[in-house]
Design a protein around this motif. Structure first.
Motif, short mmCIF file in Angstrom:
data_model
loop_
_atom_site.label_atom_id
_atom_site.label_comp_id
_atom_site.label_asym_id
_atom_site.label_seq_id
_atom_site.Cartn_x
_atom_site.Cartn_y
_atom_site.Cartn_z
N ASP A 130 0.97 -1.35 -0.16
CA ASP A 130 -0.05 0.16 0.10
C ASP A 130 0.77 1.18 -0.03
OD1 ASP A 130 -2.16 -1.55 0.10
OD2 ASP A 130 -2.54 -1.34 2.25
N VAL A 131 0.71 1.89 -0.97
CA VAL A 131 1.38 3.30 -1.29
C VAL A 131 0.41 4.41 -0.60
CG1 VAL A 131 2.55 5.01 -2.54
CG2 VAL A 131 2.84 2.56 -2.99
N ILE A 132 0.90 5.22 0.61
CA ILE A 132 0.15 6.17 1.24
C ILE A 132 0.88 7.37 0.91
CG2 ILE A 132 -0.59 6.82 3.41
CD1 ILE A 132 -0.65 4.08 4.32
N GLY A 133 0.29 8.43 0.57
CA GLY A 133 0.68 9.74 0.07
C GLY A 133 -0.44 10.70 0.19
N VAL A 145 -4.72 6.54 -0.77
CA VAL A 145 -3.74 5.14 -0.85
C VAL A 145 -3.81 4.28 -1.97
CG1 VAL A 145 -3.59 2.81 0.40
CG2 VAL A 145 -4.35 4.89 1.73
N LEU A 146 -2.68 4.19 -2.58
CA LEU A 146 -2.72 3.17 -3.90
C LEU A 146 -2.35 1.88 -3.45
CD1 LEU A 146 -1.22 5.50 -6.60
CD2 LEU A 146 -3.45 4.53 -6.46
N GLY A 170 -7.06 2.83 -6.58
CA GLY A 170 -7.20 3.49 -5.28
C GLY A 170 -8.80 4.15 -5.46
N VAL A 171 -9.37 4.45 -4.38
CA VAL A 171 -10.61 5.19 -4.37
C VAL A 171 -10.40 6.39 -3.64
CG1 VAL A 171 -13.03 4.99 -3.69
CG2 VAL A 171 -11.61 3.07 -4.39
N MET A 172 -11.19 7.65 -4.29
CA MET A 172 -11.16 8.84 -3.84
C MET A 172 -12.60 9.30 -3.72
SD MET A 172 -9.75 11.42 -6.42
CE MET A 172 -10.74 12.64 -6.01
#
Length: 212
Positions: A130-133, A145-146, A170-172
């Motif tokens: 999980d790539v958090i940014g 989050v991707l 990801g979902v936004m």
């Protein structure tokens, strides 16, 4: 004597230092950024953002040291419907007259598995993390989050470039960024799907960094 001491200390620091992950440039012929959103519940409306700049770093043995930095250009949005493209560029949506970019920068990478991202690409589940940014759009910055799957890396059989490939989702919520037009008929949740390939210019046949 002093010169010898300096040399010894230099060697010790060089040996103990952890090498920075290699920096990859996106292969734009094989990297695609898609989005889809509910259209009145009847279907999912798809589109893509075609223009972007950025890079990612990647360490196959220590993926937690990797990072992503990407700037999207929303004026390149394409849904295959010219009238809809024009509306998306306007004030109700991307408002490109005022905001020319969307930016994502990673802060950390977690939940790496199953046995490190450099494990067997055929493992079940496949190597992932999980790539958090931070995602900045319309002047608003929110956490994002991707969920990334590592597909494979190696020498491309036709170009001789060293390639790393990933799939990310990801979902936004667009309302978090002030994009409220036509809610709830047009969905609030925007799903992002990315297929990415990057080229490591430091790894190629004949280069000492090429894995053996």
């Amino acid at each position: 004597m002093l010169k010898k001491i300096v040399i010894v200390f230099s060697l010790l620091f060089a040996t103990g230092a952890s090498a920075a992950p290699d920096r990859y440039v996106f292969d734009k012929d094989h990297t695609h950024i898609f989005f889809y959103v509910s259209h009145l519940g009847y279907s999912q409306m798809w589109g893509r953002i075609k223009e972007y700049d950025g890079y990612f770093t990647f360490d196959e043995k220590e993926p937690e040291k990797s990072e992503v930095d990407v700037t999207l250009k929303p004026q390149s949005v394409d849904t295959d419907v010219p009238a809809l493209n024009k509306e998306l560029l306007g004030e109700k949506f991307f408002n490109v007259a005022k905001f020319q970019t969307i930016h994502f920068k990673s802060e950390k990478i977690i939940n790496i598995g199953p046995a490190g991202i450099a494990g067997n690409p055929n493992a079940l589940p496949p190597p992932h993390g999980d790539v958090i940014g931070d995602l900045t759009m319309l002047g608003v910055t929110k956490p994002f989050v991707l969920h990334v799957i590592y597909n494979k890396s190696g020498i491309h059989p036709y170009t001789n470039n060293y390639i790393a490939g990933f799939t990310a989702d990801g979902v936004m919520k667009r309302s978090d960024f002030g994009m409220n037009a036509y809610l709830p008929d047009v969905g609030d949740e925007v799903h992002i799907h990315i297929e990415a390939e990057g080229i490591d210019p430091l790894k190629h046949p004949g280069n000492s960094k090429t894995p053996h």
